[in-house]
Write a protein that holds these residues in place. Structure first.
Motif, PDB file in Angstrom:
ATOM      1  N   TRP A 172      -3.439   5.164   4.168  1.00  0.00           N
ATOM      2  CA  TRP A 172      -3.326   6.279   3.226  1.00  0.00           C
ATOM      3  C   TRP A 172      -3.700   7.602   3.874  1.00  0.00           C
ATOM      4  N   SER A 173      -4.517   7.558   4.915  1.00  0.00           N
ATOM      5  CA  SER A 173      -4.882   8.792   5.601  1.00  0.00           C
ATOM      6  C   SER A 173      -3.908   9.127   6.726  1.00  0.00           C
ATOM      7  N   ALA A 174      -2.891   8.271   6.936  1.00  0.00           N
ATOM      8  CA  ALA A 174      -1.912   8.525   8.000  1.00  0.00           C
ATOM      9  C   ALA A 174      -0.516   8.141   7.512  1.00  0.00           C
ATOM     10  N   ASP A 175      -0.064   6.925   7.882  1.00  0.00           N
ATOM     11  CA  ASP A 175       1.266   6.470   7.484  1.00  0.00           C
ATOM     12  C   ASP A 175       1.317   4.948   7.595  1.00  0.00           C
ATOM     13  N   ILE A 176       2.469   4.379   7.275  1.00  0.00           N
ATOM     14  CA  ILE A 176       2.579   2.920   7.243  1.00  0.00           C
ATOM     15  C   ILE A 176       2.428   2.321   8.640  1.00  0.00           C
TER      16      ILE A 176
ATOM     17  N   LEU B 226     -11.463  14.028   1.101  1.00  0.00           N
ATOM     18  CA  LEU B 226     -10.901  15.226   0.481  1.00  0.00           C
ATOM     19  C   LEU B 226     -11.930  16.342   0.336  1.00  0.00           C
ATOM     20  N   GLY B 227     -13.153  16.098   0.780  1.00  0.00           N
ATOM     21  CA  GLY B 227     -14.182  17.125   0.705  1.00  0.00           C
ATOM     22  C   GLY B 227     -14.911  17.184  -0.618  1.00  0.00           C
ATOM     23  N   ARG B 228     -14.879  16.100  -1.403  1.00  0.00           N
ATOM     24  CA  ARG B 228     -15.543  16.076  -2.704  1.00  0.00           C
ATOM     25  C   ARG B 228     -16.769  15.174  -2.640  1.00  0.00           C
ATOM     26  N   ALA B 229     -17.788  15.664  -1.979  1.00  0.00           N
ATOM     27  CA  ALA B 229     -18.979  14.853  -1.759  1.00  0.00           C
ATOM     28  C   ALA B 229     -19.657  14.479  -3.065  1.00  0.00           C
TER      29      ALA B 229
ATOM     30  N   PRO C 230      -5.774  13.284  13.241  1.00  0.00           N
ATOM     31  CA  PRO C 230      -5.252  14.501  12.621  1.00  0.00           C
ATOM     32  C   PRO C 230      -5.636  14.585  11.144  1.00  0.00           C
ATOM     33  N   ARG C 231      -5.659  15.804  10.622  1.00  0.00           N
ATOM     34  CA  ARG C 231      -5.967  16.014   9.212  1.00  0.00           C
ATOM     35  C   ARG C 231      -4.942  15.268   8.348  1.00  0.00           C
ATOM     36  N   PRO C 232      -5.383  14.449   7.388  1.00  0.00           N
ATOM     37  CA  PRO C 232      -4.438  13.704   6.543  1.00  0.00           C
ATOM     38  C   PRO C 232      -3.669  14.625   5.602  1.00  0.00           C
ATOM     39  N   ASP C 233      -2.567  14.095   5.101  1.00  0.00           N
ATOM     40  CA  ASP C 233      -1.807  14.765   4.047  1.00  0.00           C
ATOM     41  C   ASP C 233      -2.623  14.656   2.761  1.00  0.00           C
ATOM     42  N   ALA C 234      -3.076  15.783   2.250  1.00  0.00           N
ATOM     43  CA  ALA C 234      -3.933  15.759   1.058  1.00  0.00           C
ATOM     44  C   ALA C 234      -3.229  15.127  -0.132  1.00  0.00           C
ATOM     45  N   ASP C 235      -1.914  15.302  -0.250  1.00  0.00           N
ATOM     46  CA  ASP C 235      -1.185  14.720  -1.378  1.00  0.00           C
ATOM     47  C   ASP C 235      -1.241  13.201  -1.341  1.00  0.00           C
ATOM     48  N   ARG C 236      -1.141  12.596  -0.150  1.00  0.00           N
ATOM     49  CA  ARG C 236      -1.257  11.139  -0.036  1.00  0.00           C
ATOM     50  C   ARG C 236      -2.639  10.682  -0.491  1.00  0.00           C
ATOM     51  N   LEU C 237      -3.676  11.390  -0.030  1.00  0.00           N
ATOM     52  CA  LEU C 237      -5.021  11.011  -0.426  1.00  0.00           C
ATOM     53  C   LEU C 237      -5.220  11.169  -1.926  1.00  0.00           C
ATOM     54  N   GLU C 238      -4.656  12.219  -2.508  1.00  0.00           N
ATOM     55  CA  GLU C 238      -4.793  12.444  -3.949  1.00  0.00           C
ATOM     56  C   GLU C 238      -4.127  11.318  -4.737  1.00  0.00           C
ATOM     57  N   ARG C 239      -2.926  10.914  -4.311  1.00  0.00           N
ATOM     58  CA  ARG C 239      -2.226   9.838  -5.028  1.00  0.00           C
ATOM     59  C   ARG C 239      -2.974   8.520  -4.889  1.00  0.00           C
TER      60      ARG C 239
ATOM     61  N   PHE D 296       0.828  -1.208   0.000  1.00  0.00           N
ATOM     62  CA  PHE D 296       0.000   0.000   0.000  1.00  0.00           C
ATOM     63  C   PHE D 296       0.864   1.261   0.000  1.00  0.00           C
ATOM     64  N   GLU D 297       1.953   1.212   0.768  1.00  0.00           N
ATOM     65  CA  GLU D 297       2.817   2.403   0.839  1.00  0.00           C
ATOM     66  C   GLU D 297       3.532   2.634  -0.488  1.00  0.00           C
ATOM     67  N   GLU D 298       4.064   1.572  -1.061  1.00  0.00           N
ATOM     68  CA  GLU D 298       4.762   1.712  -2.343  1.00  0.00           C
ATOM     69  C   GLU D 298       3.806   2.139  -3.448  1.00  0.00           C
ATOM     70  N   SER D 299       2.553   1.753  -3.341  1.00  0.00           N
ATOM     71  CA  SER D 299       1.594   2.046  -4.407  1.00  0.00           C
ATOM     72  C   SER D 299       1.382   3.544  -4.605  1.00  0.00           C
ATOM     73  N   LEU D 300       1.655   4.342  -3.577  1.00  0.00           N
ATOM     74  CA  LEU D 300       1.481   5.786  -3.693  1.00  0.00           C
ATOM     75  C   LEU D 300       2.484   6.410  -4.660  1.00  0.00           C
ATOM     76  N   ALA D 301       3.552   5.679  -4.961  1.00  0.00           N
ATOM     77  CA  ALA D 301       4.571   6.198  -5.876  1.00  0.00           C
ATOM     78  C   ALA D 301       4.481   5.563  -7.264  1.00  0.00           C
ATOM     79  N   TRP D 302       3.518   4.664  -7.480  1.00  0.00           N
ATOM     80  CA  TRP D 302       3.417   4.011  -8.781  1.00  0.00           C
ATOM     81  C   TRP D 302       2.963   4.986  -9.862  1.00  0.00           C
ATOM     82  N   ASP D 303       3.393   4.704 -11.072  1.00  0.00           N
ATOM     83  CA  ASP D 303       2.900   5.420 -12.252  1.00  0.00           C
ATOM     84  C   ASP D 303       1.608   4.734 -12.686  1.00  0.00           C
ATOM     85  N   VAL D 304       0.483   5.395 -12.498  1.00  0.00           N
ATOM     86  CA  VAL D 304      -0.795   4.743 -12.786  1.00  0.00           C
ATOM     87  C   VAL D 304      -0.989   4.500 -14.280  1.00  0.00           C
ATOM     88  N   GLU D 305      -0.186   5.141 -15.102  1.00  0.00           N
ATOM     89  CA  GLU D 305      -0.281   4.903 -16.543  1.00  0.00           C
ATOM     90  C   GLU D 305       0.462   3.634 -16.962  1.00  0.00           C
TER      91      GLU D 305
END
Length: 375
Positions: free
Chosen positions: A256-260, A332-335, A292-301, A220-229
């Motif tokens: 994904w909302s916190a850390d490994i 992320l606030g996108r209801a 705590p509020r998650p890192d938005a970049d992690r959630l986006e990835r 799961f942690e490594e997947s945040l750095a994968w190239d989805v293409e």
């Protein structure tokens, strides 16, 4: 948005607001709480369709403002496709805005401005009578509205824009489908009775992937750095396979909302629960928006990944990634996006547990508690 942007007039405020939202609101009530003279976030609600819905929408809007520490003031903006002036000569949604202001006054909350952006003009409900068609819309164009030195971010067409799943070619879908089928076979064989004869003919990559499940937080942690293409089918299959099983899915969303470390703690909790130990969680329940509020970049990835998996996976295997996309969008606030993914899940599995919970939270306009933290 952490950049402070001066907006000393309603015109400037409305031109900057789409940059803060990330989209141009449509058919919406936008509420902007004010703390210490600065905006403290943005909340968007669907406009009430009739007078019977005024109370619910107003109560939700005021509830959001009142939950923010020290927020005793707010600005309200109506975005409508109607003409600025209706057939009775009133500004569009003037009755509702008057009701909202009255309820705010009863709650001891000040409305610093009440604005309308209509199909043919804009203006303030608080001003003297506006021109027949309001002020020109080109006065509040968001292009070029940011001060020099502030990097613009993409502004979507409306709150629903961007919810569509990405396009995937048939080859990618076939690769992921085969990988998922092989991972299923490998997991069944390895978990049977220790008889290794059952693994004959199973793809070695599937067997290796099945062996990774004990350390799934690493994946799961490594997947945040994968190239989805350019996803590797078996690793992508491992994530898709896991997301379709609540035991592992909850690990992914919590991590994904916190850390490994959070991932391993959630995995250990789930293992104890499966073994019959029914102790309450010792930490925040991330799935309910606690902590705590998650890192938005992690959630986006993570959202980018699960949307790709949902697009490429076979129909039944799409459910897990779609539910993950719904939860991440909510976080992320996108209801509006979250509702779209929940609806896609319902087409496949109408009784899905987490999807039903997310749908209930969206219906109640329930926001993650971390949304009310002031950065």
């Amino acid at each position: 948005m952490t950049t402070i942007i001066p907006a000393r007039s309603a015109q400037k405020f409305l031109s900057v607001l789409p940059h803060v939202c990330g989209y141009v609101p449509r058919l919406s009530l936008v509420v902007v709480p004010v703390v210490d003279g600065r905006t403290a976030g943005v909340a968007r609600l669907d406009l009430p369709q009739d007078e019977e819905a005024w109370g619910e929408v107003a109560a939700t809007a005021l509830g959001i403002v009142c939950r923010l520490p020290d927020a005793g003031r707010f600005a309200a903006v109506v975005y409508t496709d109607d003409p600025f002036v209706d057939r009775d000569g009133a500004i569009a949604f003037e009755g509702f805005m008057g009701y909202l202001r009255e309820r705010a006054d009863h709650c001891g909350v000040e409305v610093v401005d009440a604005l309308c952006v209509a199909a043919d003009g804009w203006g303030s409900y608080l001003d003297d009578p506006s021109p027949e068609h309001g002020r020109p819309l080109d006065e509040i164009a968001f292009e070029g509205a940011l001060p020099e030195g502030v990097e613009p971010t993409p502004v979507r067409a409306d709150q629903g824009d961007g919810a569509e799943l990405p396009a995937c070619d048939l080859a990618e879908k076939e690769r992921l489908g085969r990988a998922l089928a092989e991972i299923d076979r490998a997991c069944a064989a390895l978990g049977s009775d220790g008889d290794e004869s059952g693994i004959a003919g199973i793809h070695p990559r599937a067997l290796a992937t099945a062996c990774l499940l004990g350390q799934i937080p690493e994946v799961f942690e490594e997947s945040l750095a994968w190239d989805v293409e350019a996803l590797e089918p078996y690793l992508a299959g491992a994530v898709a396979w896991a997301l379709n099983r609540p035991f592992f899915r909850d690990v992914a969303l919590s991590q994904w909302s916190a850390d490994i470390e959070e991932g391993y703690e959630t995995l250990a909790f789930n293992e104890r629960w499966r073994a019959g130990h029914r102790a309450e969680p010792t930490g925040p329940v991330r799935l309910m928006g606690e902590g705590p509020r998650p890192d938005a970049d992690r959630l986006e990835r993570a959202l980018e990944l699960v949307r790709r998996l949902a697009a490429a996976a076979p129909r039944e295997a799409r459910v897990g990634p779609l539910v993950a996309a719904a939860w991440l969008s909510w976080a992320l606030g996108r209801a509006t996006h979250a509702a779209r993914y929940v609806a896609l899940v319902a087409e496949i599995d109408p009784e899905h547990g987490l999807a039903s919970i997310i749908a209930s939270m969206l219906e109640a306009s329930y926001l993650p508690p971390w949304a009310f933290e002031r950065p």
